[in-house]
Scaffold this motif. Structure first.
Motif, PDB file in Angstrom:
ATOM      1  N   UNK A   1      39.775  33.668  35.696  1.00 21.48           N
ATOM      2  CA  UNK A   1      40.671  34.827  35.755  1.00 21.48           C
ATOM      3  C   UNK A   1      40.561  35.554  34.417  1.00 21.48           C
ATOM      4  N   UNK A   2      40.295  36.851  34.465  1.00 27.29           N
ATOM      5  CA  UNK A   2      40.182  37.585  33.211  1.00 27.29           C
ATOM      6  C   UNK A   2      41.576  37.836  32.620  1.00 27.29           C
ATOM      7  N   UNK A   3      41.650  38.128  31.332  1.00 27.28           N
ATOM      8  CA  UNK A   3      42.963  38.273  30.672  1.00 27.28           C
ATOM      9  C   UNK A   3      43.845  39.362  31.277  1.00 27.28           C
ATOM     10  N   UNK A   4      43.266  40.498  31.657  1.00 32.40           N
ATOM     11  CA  UNK A   4      44.063  41.578  32.238  1.00 32.40           C
ATOM     12  C   UNK A   4      44.670  41.122  33.557  1.00 32.40           C
ATOM     13  N   UNK A   5      43.868  40.462  34.384  1.00 28.27           N
ATOM     14  CA  UNK A   5      44.373  39.970  35.663  1.00 28.27           C
ATOM     15  C   UNK A   5      45.529  38.996  35.449  1.00 28.27           C
ATOM     16  N   UNK A   6      45.375  38.097  34.516  1.00 30.12           N
ATOM     17  CA  UNK A   6      46.417  37.123  34.220  1.00 30.12           C
ATOM     18  C   UNK A   6      47.698  37.799  33.738  1.00 30.12           C
ATOM     19  N   UNK A   7      47.557  38.773  32.845  1.00 31.21           N
ATOM     20  CA  UNK A   7      48.728  39.479  32.321  1.00 31.21           C
ATOM     21  C   UNK A   7      49.451  40.267  33.404  1.00 31.21           C
ATOM     22  N   UNK A   8      48.696  40.928  34.273  1.00 28.26           N
ATOM     23  CA  UNK A   8      49.307  41.704  35.359  1.00 28.26           C
ATOM     24  C   UNK A   8      50.011  40.780  36.338  1.00 28.26           C
ATOM     25  N   UNK A   9      49.336  39.695  36.731  1.00 25.48           N
ATOM     26  CA  UNK A   9      49.951  38.738  37.666  1.00 25.48           C
ATOM     27  C   UNK A   9      51.261  38.200  37.082  1.00 25.48           C
ATOM     28  N   UNK A  10      51.251  37.846  35.813  1.00 23.40           N
ATOM     29  CA  UNK A  10      52.461  37.321  35.176  1.00 23.40           C
ATOM     30  C   UNK A  10      53.571  38.365  35.168  1.00 23.40           C
ATOM     31  N   UNK A  11      53.230  39.603  34.828  1.00 18.43           N
ATOM     32  CA  UNK A  11      54.235  40.664  34.788  1.00 18.43           C
ATOM     33  C   UNK A  11      54.835  40.895  36.167  1.00 18.43           C
TER      34      UNK A  11
END
Length: 85
Positions: free
Chosen positions: A1-11
């Motif tokens: 999972x790329x960092x942007x995907x992880x950050x968006x999913x978390x948000x």
């Protein structure tokens, strides 16, 4: 999972998936069609994107093609970051 995907999913999970399993959200699921995010939520999402990635989302970019799923957000953010480079 790329960092942007992880950050968006978390948000999205922390701010919109009240009591729902975050793993049930697929990257191509429409936020609007599934009822995850409404028009007010879109504004919260835009504020997050602008703050987190230091980009400006123009009014004409506030369209589902850019903001209506995790994958669309990743593509949109990537394109905005490339503009800054």
């Amino acid at each position: 999972m790329n960092p942007i995907q992880s950050e968006i999913r978390n948000f999205v999970a922390e701010n919109f998936l009240f009591g729902e399993d975050p793993e049930s959200l697929q990257n191509d699921d429409s936020f609007l069609e599934t009822g995850i995010i409404d028009s007010t939520g879109v504004l919260e999402l835009v504020a997050f994107i602008e703050d987190q990635y230091h980009v400006e989302v123009d009014d004409d970019e506030l369209v589902p093609e850019n903001l209506d799923s995790i994958n669309r957000l990743i593509d949109f953010i990537d394109s905005k970051l490339k503009e800054l480079a």
